[in-house]
Design a protein around this motif. Structure first.
Motif, PDB file in Angstrom:
ATOM      1  N   THR A 141       0.830  -1.189   0.000  1.00  0.00           N
ATOM      2  CA  THR A 141       0.000   0.000   0.000  1.00  0.00           C
ATOM      3  C   THR A 141       0.874   1.252   0.000  1.00  0.00           C
ATOM      4  O   THR A 141       2.036   1.221   0.419  1.00  0.00           O
ATOM      5  N   ALA A 142       0.325   2.363  -0.454  1.00  0.00           N
ATOM      6  CA  ALA A 142       1.021   3.648  -0.377  1.00  0.00           C
ATOM      7  C   ALA A 142       0.680   4.391   0.897  1.00  0.00           C
ATOM      8  O   ALA A 142       1.314   5.403   1.216  1.00  0.00           O
ATOM      9  N   ASN A 143      -0.320   3.898   1.641  1.00  0.00           N
ATOM     10  CA  ASN A 143      -0.816   4.596   2.825  1.00  0.00           C
ATOM     11  C   ASN A 143      -0.006   4.172   4.040  1.00  0.00           C
ATOM     12  O   ASN A 143      -0.159   3.062   4.559  1.00  0.00           O
ATOM     13  N   ILE A 144       0.839   5.041   4.540  1.00  0.00           N
ATOM     14  CA  ILE A 144       1.724   4.702   5.643  1.00  0.00           C
ATOM     15  C   ILE A 144       1.031   4.892   6.982  1.00  0.00           C
ATOM     16  O   ILE A 144       0.212   5.799   7.154  1.00  0.00           O
ATOM     17  N   ASN A 145       1.343   4.008   7.924  1.00  0.00           N
ATOM     18  CA  ASN A 145       0.875   4.162   9.297  1.00  0.00           C
ATOM     19  C   ASN A 145       1.929   4.983  10.034  1.00  0.00           C
ATOM     20  O   ASN A 145       2.973   4.475  10.426  1.00  0.00           O
ATOM     21  N   ALA A 146       1.658   6.261  10.210  1.00  0.00           N
ATOM     22  CA  ALA A 146       2.661   7.189  10.739  1.00  0.00           C
ATOM     23  C   ALA A 146       2.483   7.468  12.222  1.00  0.00           C
ATOM     24  O   ALA A 146       3.185   8.322  12.769  1.00  0.00           O
ATOM     25  N   GLU A 346     -11.865  10.835   8.799  1.00  0.00           N
ATOM     26  CA  GLU A 346     -10.801  10.691   7.811  1.00  0.00           C
ATOM     27  C   GLU A 346     -11.236   9.657   6.789  1.00  0.00           C
ATOM     28  O   GLU A 346     -11.727   8.580   7.148  1.00  0.00           O
ATOM     29  N   THR A 347     -11.072   9.974   5.506  1.00  0.00           N
ATOM     30  CA  THR A 347     -11.567   9.112   4.445  1.00  0.00           C
ATOM     31  C   THR A 347     -10.430   8.736   3.497  1.00  0.00           C
ATOM     32  O   THR A 347      -9.423   9.448   3.385  1.00  0.00           O
ATOM     33  N   ILE A 348     -10.616   7.614   2.834  1.00  0.00           N
ATOM     34  CA  ILE A 348      -9.681   7.181   1.800  1.00  0.00           C
ATOM     35  C   ILE A 348     -10.482   6.752   0.584  1.00  0.00           C
ATOM     36  O   ILE A 348     -11.501   6.061   0.700  1.00  0.00           O
ATOM     37  N   ASP A 349     -10.048   7.201  -0.567  1.00  0.00           N
ATOM     38  CA  ASP A 349     -10.524   6.699  -1.852  1.00  0.00           C
ATOM     39  C   ASP A 349      -9.323   6.062  -2.520  1.00  0.00           C
ATOM     40  O   ASP A 349      -8.347   6.756  -2.863  1.00  0.00           O
ATOM     41  N   GLU A 350      -9.405   4.752  -2.702  1.00  0.00           N
ATOM     42  CA  GLU A 350      -8.216   3.982  -3.089  1.00  0.00           C
ATOM     43  C   GLU A 350      -8.497   3.159  -4.332  1.00  0.00           C
ATOM     44  O   GLU A 350      -9.558   2.549  -4.474  1.00  0.00           O
ATOM     45  N   ASP A 351      -7.514   3.154  -5.227  1.00  0.00           N
ATOM     46  CA  ASP A 351      -7.506   2.261  -6.384  1.00  0.00           C
ATOM     47  C   ASP A 351      -6.226   1.455  -6.328  1.00  0.00           C
ATOM     48  O   ASP A 351      -5.121   2.023  -6.274  1.00  0.00           O
ATOM     49  N   ASP A 352      -6.383   0.136  -6.371  1.00  0.00           N
ATOM     50  CA  ASP A 352      -5.240  -0.762  -6.243  1.00  0.00           C
ATOM     51  C   ASP A 352      -5.301  -1.775  -7.384  1.00  0.00           C
ATOM     52  O   ASP A 352      -6.326  -2.444  -7.560  1.00  0.00           O
ATOM     53  N   TYR A 353      -4.239  -1.886  -8.145  1.00  0.00           N
ATOM     54  CA  TYR A 353      -4.280  -2.849  -9.237  1.00  0.00           C
ATOM     55  C   TYR A 353      -2.901  -3.435  -9.500  1.00  0.00           C
ATOM     56  O   TYR A 353      -1.859  -2.849  -9.154  1.00  0.00           O
ATOM     57  N   GLU A 377       0.343  -1.164  -8.443  1.00  0.00           N
ATOM     58  CA  GLU A 377       0.232   0.255  -8.103  1.00  0.00           C
ATOM     59  C   GLU A 377      -0.908   0.453  -7.113  1.00  0.00           C
ATOM     60  O   GLU A 377      -1.954  -0.194  -7.200  1.00  0.00           O
ATOM     61  N   ASP A 378      -0.683   1.333  -6.152  1.00  0.00           N
ATOM     62  CA  ASP A 378      -1.697   1.690  -5.177  1.00  0.00           C
ATOM     63  C   ASP A 378      -1.814   3.207  -5.143  1.00  0.00           C
ATOM     64  O   ASP A 378      -0.819   3.914  -4.939  1.00  0.00           O
ATOM     65  N   LEU A 379      -3.041   3.715  -5.332  1.00  0.00           N
ATOM     66  CA  LEU A 379      -3.311   5.145  -5.382  1.00  0.00           C
ATOM     67  C   LEU A 379      -4.287   5.497  -4.267  1.00  0.00           C
ATOM     68  O   LEU A 379      -5.382   4.927  -4.195  1.00  0.00           O
ATOM     69  N   THR A 396     -10.362  34.636   8.414  1.00  0.00           N
ATOM     70  CA  THR A 396     -10.994  35.002   7.145  1.00  0.00           C
ATOM     71  C   THR A 396     -12.510  34.882   7.163  1.00  0.00           C
ATOM     72  O   THR A 396     -13.170  35.350   6.230  1.00  0.00           O
ATOM     73  N   GLY A 397     -13.064  34.244   8.172  1.00  0.00           N
ATOM     74  CA  GLY A 397     -14.502  34.012   8.205  1.00  0.00           C
ATOM     75  C   GLY A 397     -14.945  32.857   7.330  1.00  0.00           C
ATOM     76  O   GLY A 397     -16.141  32.662   7.119  1.00  0.00           O
ATOM     77  N   TYR A 398     -13.991  32.091   6.821  1.00  0.00           N
ATOM     78  CA  TYR A 398     -14.327  30.952   5.948  1.00  0.00           C
ATOM     79  C   TYR A 398     -13.494  29.740   6.355  1.00  0.00           C
ATOM     80  O   TYR A 398     -12.324  29.854   6.721  1.00  0.00           O
ATOM     81  N   THR A 399     -14.101  28.575   6.276  1.00  0.00           N
ATOM     82  CA  THR A 399     -13.381  27.304   6.399  1.00  0.00           C
ATOM     83  C   THR A 399     -14.140  26.234   5.646  1.00  0.00           C
ATOM     84  O   THR A 399     -15.376  26.201   5.692  1.00  0.00           O
ATOM     85  N   PRO A 400     -13.437  25.361   4.922  1.00  0.00           N
ATOM     86  CA  PRO A 400     -14.133  24.220   4.313  1.00  0.00           C
ATOM     87  C   PRO A 400     -14.476  23.197   5.386  1.00  0.00           C
ATOM     88  O   PRO A 400     -13.838  23.130   6.437  1.00  0.00           O
ATOM     89  N   THR A 401     -15.480  22.409   5.128  1.00  0.00           N
ATOM     90  CA  THR A 401     -15.825  21.316   6.041  1.00  0.00           C
ATOM     91  C   THR A 401     -15.441  19.953   5.459  1.00  0.00           C
ATOM     92  O   THR A 401     -15.463  18.955   6.173  1.00  0.00           O
ATOM     93  N   THR A 402     -15.110  19.918   4.192  1.00  0.00           N
ATOM     94  CA  THR A 402     -14.541  18.727   3.551  1.00  0.00           C
ATOM     95  C   THR A 402     -13.329  19.164   2.758  1.00  0.00           C
ATOM     96  O   THR A 402     -13.410  20.135   1.987  1.00  0.00           O
ATOM     97  N   VAL A 403     -12.213  18.471   2.928  1.00  0.00           N
ATOM     98  CA  VAL A 403     -10.976  18.921   2.309  1.00  0.00           C
ATOM     99  C   VAL A 403     -10.114  17.710   1.970  1.00  0.00           C
ATOM    100  O   VAL A 403     -10.120  16.698   2.682  1.00  0.00           O
ATOM    101  N   ARG A 404      -9.386  17.801   0.869  1.00  0.00           N
ATOM    102  CA  ARG A 404      -8.416  16.755   0.513  1.00  0.00           C
ATOM    103  C   ARG A 404      -7.089  17.088   1.184  1.00  0.00           C
ATOM    104  O   ARG A 404      -6.528  18.154   0.991  1.00  0.00           O
ATOM    105  N   ASN A 405      -6.582  16.137   1.973  1.00  0.00           N
ATOM    106  CA  ASN A 405      -5.383  16.393   2.762  1.00  0.00           C
ATOM    107  C   ASN A 405      -4.091  15.979   2.069  1.00  0.00           C
ATOM    108  O   ASN A 405      -3.047  16.623   2.270  1.00  0.00           O
ATOM    109  N   GLU A 406      -4.148  14.906   1.270  1.00  0.00           N
ATOM    110  CA  GLU A 406      -2.917  14.409   0.648  1.00  0.00           C
ATOM    111  C   GLU A 406      -3.256  13.292  -0.314  1.00  0.00           C
ATOM    112  O   GLU A 406      -4.328  12.685  -0.228  1.00  0.00           O
ATOM    113  N   ASN A 407      -2.336  13.022  -1.223  1.00  0.00           N
ATOM    114  CA  ASN A 407      -2.423  11.874  -2.118  1.00  0.00           C
ATOM    115  C   ASN A 407      -1.117  11.087  -2.020  1.00  0.00           C
ATOM    116  O   ASN A 407      -0.037  11.677  -1.953  1.00  0.00           O
ATOM    117  N   PHE A 408      -1.263   9.750  -2.035  1.00  0.00           N
ATOM    118  CA  PHE A 408      -0.099   8.883  -2.058  1.00  0.00           C
ATOM    119  C   PHE A 408      -0.174   7.975  -3.282  1.00  0.00           C
ATOM    120  O   PHE A 408      -1.261   7.570  -3.704  1.00  0.00           O
TER     121      PHE A 408
END
Length: 842
Positions: A141-146, A346-353, A377-379, A396-408
């Motif tokens: 996997t590309a997702n590390i347990n940190a 925390e969410t993951i959308d993963e494609d592994d092939y 490959e693992d995405l 700023t008076g603004y914040t997202p409530t859903t955000v993409r944090n990183e891609n591996f």
């Protein structure tokens, strides 16, 4: 219970004909290879193991042909698809923990690490288990347990991304095998053998839930079948759809309803909050939906050459709860957006092939040969939902409530060329000669998150990776091996293997193995192996960095290759090195009653562990030099900001004992009962604790506990599988031994309490509380009925009596939402699970 007593107890049980893991695949009704009958006739001709003809021919841990598990020079266990199915578990990793004693998983994962399945074998890190699919190295996997814990730094093969209905059987090699397979094969090797039938159709459906809680509902739909490609080829296709809901442990959050624990003076507990007490759902399992596909195919293209290939694809979306954020009382809250507080997910959308294409044949100067190429490959896209960036909102008076944090992204391209030939030395000594080479390219990519995920200190629960964290790294590996398997006499087998590997980033390794076996009679044999091995540091361990924002703290992982980490004492990673020795006896005291007993020792030096822990101003400065802006709240306490990095900081010694036994009881008109027993005794000790650049030990008592006592001291699986007429019943008893954790004093600890080593006891990194998970027995039962030759139904219950881990006392329970030892690999926290399954076979 000490080792001597437990070993004696288990031996008595084995002679009493109790059992747990099926060694003989035919006792479980697994599908047999089309060539098995020919192999069986050859095996039956050998006086040393007439009964071995009842087993599958193994391909793991040996280059010799026509060898069975009980004939091997190193211990090999065969787990059939039927055995795994009767575990009642829908995930392959969970099925292995139910049926194989040396493999376990932690109670739960943390953060993004909870979204990837990680198995531990013989108490070692998931990175130290090599996974093969049909003998080919599987990408990780590309997702590390940190996060800190026994799985720290792991980027293992995620077994759950392989369709379980694609599997014919699994061969587990219980020995170090780096000389044969290269890096990672320290604890052992899991070789998944897939179905290759050109006919048939199997459809199954299973559903169940954790009934005591009324949640954790699961379902899985499977279908696989084969057909011919022309007159002599085959294709087998397997598809699978899986879903599970969250399982949430019922807890009471300390911070809610104005509750103040005795002796605690903390502003988080003041006031009266109109929030449900069970809002903190951190101790839970992820919600997950997964679709898997597997295709195997093969076809002769000439009389001596066969084309073969395999394709697997898996897609997953999973969501894991993080700690609940209060609606007021801390700067991490946004009461305007979430008046009742919020629980980030925390969410993951993963494609592994993966795809393999190969040619194999024979009669090339007398050699069998195999040429293959495999791309894997693992995405991963890691995001957070139901979250805020509180400092961004304040500014700023603004914040997202859903955000993409990183891609591996992790890609691996492996090419193999293997040769094998059987001949006689001086026309007297039979020998199998095998040699070959491998080239492998590995590529690791980190993509920064959306700006709102890391600016102004980042989003709650998981701050996104910054452009400074992002990058793309490559390395090449070249390997060559030579293996000679000799039979100096009819009863004596002797195997020598050697392997050389070159890594463009960490240099060269040379590894060797010597195995031998002697069969005194057909009922008594002894075997032994000594080998050295290695595990190259993964590219994630070398280059990954992250910042994790908690309700009241920040934890930063510095890339070990960075100047910031070097300034706090880091040095480049080097491979872990191991020396393994094992010895055992194989018995068949009466026909059909098999016993295998093996002892082992694994010494590992330069283990990659967490090191360089720094808190306070030094940690703040290191993160700011990397371009990280910290939330204001974290600068109010010297212990609220901590940084660390990966380092070769420890040496360990793992010692153990494995006992396996099986026997088939024939009761004529009352059916047959397949009995088996499997035991693993395991102990790991720290033999060296490295020093940081400042001269202090790298590992504290808690980190040492992760390595040495978080794995069950023992595990026994007793199994009885009874078939009579159209009925079948499977009863399994599993005993998990003790685990011990060195726990952090949490928020119920009186604020005035001090650590004898200095400083406040709460959140101390010096003083810890020892907590023992006492031994537990679990009972599993499945009852099946064959309605017709094509239909089979079954109902079952795993952990009938709803046994759960021992609960932590309040002063060790973080926020009141973590009632169990998160890092213990003992009984699961989910309690009783009840299910039903329907199978249709054509």
């Amino acid at each position: 219970m000490n080792i001597r007593k437990l070993a004696l107890y288990s031996t008595i049980l084995s002679f009493g004909l109790w059992t747990g893991v099926s060694v003989a695949a035919t006792a479980d009704g697994s599908a047999q290879d089309s060539k098995k009958s020919a192999h069986a006739k050859k095996a039956k001709a050998s006086p040393t193991h007439a009964a071995a003809s009842e087993e599958n021919v193994i391909v793991t841990g040996t280059h010799a042909s026509n060898r069975h598990a009980r004939q091997s020079t190193s211990p090999v266990t065969v787990l059939s698809a039927a055995t795994l199915r009767r575990s009642g578990m829908l995930n392959l990793s969970d099925a292995l923990t139910r049926t194989y004693p040396s493999i376990n998983v932690s109670t739960m994962g943390n953060d993004a690490g909870a979204l990837t399945a990680s198995i531990r074998m013989r108490g070692l890190n998931p990175n130290e288990v090599l996974v093969l699919v049909d003998g080919k190295r599987r990408h990780t996997t590309a997702n590390i347990n940190a996060d800190a814990g026994p799985n720290f730094g792991s980027t293992p093969v995620d077994l759950n991304m392989i369709p379980s209905n694609m599997i014919d059987h699994i061969e587990v090699l219980e020995d170090g095998a780096a000389a044969m397979y290269g890096s990672d094969a320290i604890a052992g090797v899991v070789n998944i053998i897939t179905k290759k039938q050109d006919h048939g159709l199997d459809i199954s459906s299973q559903t169940g839930a954790n009934a005591y809680n009324g949640d954790g509902w699961q379902y899985q739909l499977n279908a696989d079948g084969g057909f011919k490609l022309g007159r002599d080829g085959y294709m087998h296709i397997a598809a699978q759809v899986y879903h599970t809901d969250h399982f949430v442990t019922k807890t009471l959050d300390n911070r809610l309803a104005g509750y103040t624990p005795p002796g605690v003076q903390n502003e988080l507990y003041t006031g009266s909050l109109n929030v449900p007490g069970d809002s903190n759902k951190i101790m839970s399992t992820p919600e997950e939906t997964r679709e898997n596909l597997g295709i195997d195919f093969g076809k002769p293209i000439t009389e001596d050459i066969q084309l073969y290939g395999q394709i697997t694809y898996g897609h997953r979306h999973a969501e894991a709860y993080e700690n609940y954020r209060l609606p007021s009382g801390t700067s991490a809250s946004n009461p305007e957006l979430f008046p009742s507080g919020y629980s980030p997910l925390e969410t993951i959308d993963e494609d592994d092939y993966a795809a393999t294409l190969g040619l194999k044949g024979g009669r090339l100067f007398g050699f069998d040969w195999d040429l293959s190429t495999t791309w894997g490959e693992d995405l991963d896209k890691i995001s957070t939902k139901n979250t805020t960036n509180p400092n961004m909102y304040a500014a700023t008076g603004y914040t997202p409530t859903t955000v993409r944090n990183e891609n591996f992204r992790l890609a691996q391209w492996t090419n193999n060329l293997d040769f094998r030939r059987n001949f006689r030395i001086a026309n007297v000594v039979p020998m199998t000669l095998a040699f070959g080479g491998e080239s492998r390219m590995e590529q690791y990519t980190v993509t920064a998150g959306e700006p709102a995920s890391y600016e102004y200190g980042g989003t709650s629960a998981l701050a996104g990776l910054t452009p400074q964290d992002a990058g793309k790294w490559n390395r090449d590996i070249w390997a060559a091996y030579l293996d000679g398997d000799f039979h100096p006499t009819r009863k004596w087998d002797l195997d020598f293997a050697g392997r050389f590997e070159h890594y463009t980033d960490v240099g060269n390794t040379e590894n060797g193995k010597v195995s031998t076996r002697y069969d005194f009679t057909r009922r008594i044999g002894v075997r032994a192996t000594i080998s050295n091995g290695f595990r190259a540091p993964t590219m994630a361990e070398q280059h990954y960095s992250a910042i994790n924002v908690g309700p009241t703290s920040v934890l930063g992982l510095l890339p070990v290759s960075s100047p910031e980490a070097a300034a706090t004492g880091a040095s480049p990673l080097k491979p872990e090195r191991s020396t393994s020795a094992s010895g055992g006896i194989v018995l068949e005291p009466v026909d059909g009653f098999h016993i295998e007993t093996d002892v082992y020792q694994i010494n590992i030096r330069d283990r990659v562990v967490q090191g360089g822990n720094v808190t306070g101003p030094v940690a703040v400065a290191a993160l700011e030099q990397m371009g990280v802006s910290l939330p204001a709240l974290t600068q109010q306490s010297e212990n609220s900001v901590q940084t660390y990095y990966f380092t070769n900081g420890a040496s360990t010694r793992t010692q153990g004992l494995d006992i396996k036994a099986d026997y088939m009881v024939h009761m004529h008109q009352y059916g047959n009962v397949a009995l088996s027993m499997a035991l693993d005794l395991n102990r790991t000790r720290l033999t060296h604790n490295g020093l940081s650049g400042t001269g202090s030990p790298l590992l504290n008592a808690q980190n040492i506990g992760y390595l040495t006592t978080g794995f069950p001291r023992s595990k026994i699986i007793l199994n009885a599988y009874w078939t009579v007429g159209a009925w079948d019943v499977n009863l399994r008893q599993t005993r998990y031994g003790e685990t011990t954790g060195m726990m952090t004093y949490q928020d119920w600890t009186p604020s005035a309490a001090t650590c004898p080593g200095g400083g406040q006891l709460e959140q101390s990194s010096v003083c810890f509380a020892q907590f023992k998970n006492t031994p537990r027995w679990l009972t599993d039962l499945e009852i099946g009925y064959r309605v017709s030759p094509r239909w089979h139904v079954a109902v079952g219950a795993n952990n009938i009596f709803n046994i759960r881990p021992r609960k932590l006392p309040g002063y060790l329970n973080q926020l009141g939402g973590n009632p169990y030892d998160t890092f213990s690999s003992q009984v699961p926290m989910t309690g009783g699970y009840y299910y039903g399954r329907v199978n249709f076979t054509l």
